[in-house]
Design an enzyme around this catalytic site. Structure first.
Site, mmCIF file in Angstrom:
data_model
loop_
_atom_site.group_PDB
_atom_site.id
_atom_site.type_symbol
_atom_site.label_atom_id
_atom_site.label_comp_id
_atom_site.label_asym_id
_atom_site.label_seq_id
_atom_site.Cartn_x
_atom_site.Cartn_y
_atom_site.Cartn_z
ATOM 1 N N GLU A 60 0.834 -1.218 0.000
ATOM 2 C CA GLU A 60 0.000 0.000 0.000
ATOM 3 C C GLU A 60 0.865 1.263 0.000
ATOM 4 O OE1 GLU A 60 -3.106 -0.192 -0.648
ATOM 5 O OE2 GLU A 60 -3.131 -2.368 -0.444
ATOM 6 N N HIS A 63 1.777 2.085 -3.530
ATOM 7 C CA HIS A 63 0.716 2.875 -4.193
ATOM 8 C C HIS A 63 0.790 4.332 -3.712
ATOM 9 C CE1 HIS A 63 -1.410 -0.503 -5.927
ATOM 10 N NE2 HIS A 63 -1.707 -1.043 -4.761
ATOM 11 N N ASP A 157 -6.015 -3.640 -8.166
ATOM 12 C CA ASP A 157 -4.982 -3.029 -9.012
ATOM 13 C C ASP A 157 -5.096 -3.414 -10.499
ATOM 14 O OD1 ASP A 157 -4.145 -2.118 -6.583
ATOM 15 O OD2 ASP A 157 -2.578 -3.624 -6.353
HETATM 16 ZN ZN LIG Z 1 -2.620 -2.854 -4.491
#
Ligand SMILES: [Zn+2]
Length: 286
Positions: A60, A63, A157
């Protein structure tokens, strides 16, 4: 629902929160992982469970860092028993931005898998030792995170990457519609596999059923959100017509030209209550 989470860390200003349900689920994960280890299985199992969620947090953060670099602030990261969610203040609308933010997480998982595999294969740990099993297990889990997240199950994703690819040619709304449909089909397949399992490959898993529900309803919610955004940006024809009429100023007759013998003068200061049209005395002809 999001209220029952508490902060466990803060990385570069991003609060990392843990949902209360994860605290309850962690011992179960630890117990499940314990099967892999011989000596002190529960300790190793708990360590593996905690490392799994550190891996999820790093995914995370992958991201999040790309999102911040692209100008999208990150509110927080919440860890759930089914995975992590990085909450962005707004979703990137440019396909290229969405692609890079979406791919960053799986790339972190792939890097972690490679690093753990290299550590296991390096011979640092004795063969068949618990430390080696730990690295192998976490490497496999990170590979699974990489593959699973890249499935076109919007809004995961892979689904976001699919939308970004489609949006370049079809526009954001049509791309979201296709990606959301794809996400719902994946969710149904996950639910089926979660209930009955795949013989010899995947055992039945209640977790997969929960993930399926999450994907199905999130896909629907995000498609509706994009549809509302697009409607507010560009009203459909009938609304556009009404809107343009509503915005048109009321038609007023042109102001009458003053007659030759009329002049408009400003009222003297002691009479100022608005403009007044005053009849002036015609000038004497010479
Ligand atoms: Zn992800």
């Amino acid at each position: 629902m999001f209220g029952n989470a508490f902060q466990i860390a803060k990385v570069r200003g991003i609060p990392i929160r843990m949902h209360i349900t994860l605290l309850i689920a962690l011992p179960f994960f630890g117990y499940k992982f314990a099967e892999v280890f011989s000596a002190h299985p529960l300790t190793w199992g708990m360590l593996a469970a905690i490392t799994l969620f550190i891996s999820v947090a790093l995914h995370e953060l992958g991201h999040s860092f790309v999102a911040i670099a692209k100008g999208f602030p990150v509110r927080d990261i919440t860890l759930w028993p089914i995975g992590g969610i990085a909450s962005l203040a707004r979703i990137p609308e440019r396909p290229r931005d969405e692609f890079w933010v979406a791919i960053a997480g799986p790339l972190v998982s792939l890097t972690l898998a490679g690093a753990l595999y290299a550590l296991s294969a390096s011979g640092v740990f004795p063969e068949q030792s618990d430390a080696e099993s730990f690295c192998d297990a976490l490497s496999m889990i990170n590979i699974s995170l990489f593959v699973f997240n890249l499935l076109p199950a919007f809004p995961m994703d892979g689904g976001r990457i699919l939308r970004a690819a489609l949006a370049q040619r079809k526009g954001r709304l049509a791309a979201t519609r296709i990606a959301a449909r794809c996400g719902k089909i994946c969710a149904l397949l996950f639910a089926i596999v979660g209930i009955w399992g795949l013989p010899g490959l995947i055992p039945p898993s209640i977790m997969l059923v929960v993930i399926a529900f999450f994907i199905f309803f999130s896909a629907r919610a995000e498609y509706r959100q994009v549809m509302m955004q697009e409607m507010s940006n560009q009203p459909p024809p009938i609304f556009q017509w009404l809107w343009s009429n509503a915005r048109r100023p009321p038609q007023q007759p042109p102001p009458a030209e003053p007659a030759d013998n009329e002049v408009v003068v400003s009222p003297p200061p002691w009479q100022r209550k608005g403009s007044t049209r005053t009849e002036a005395t015609p000038l004497d002809e010479p």
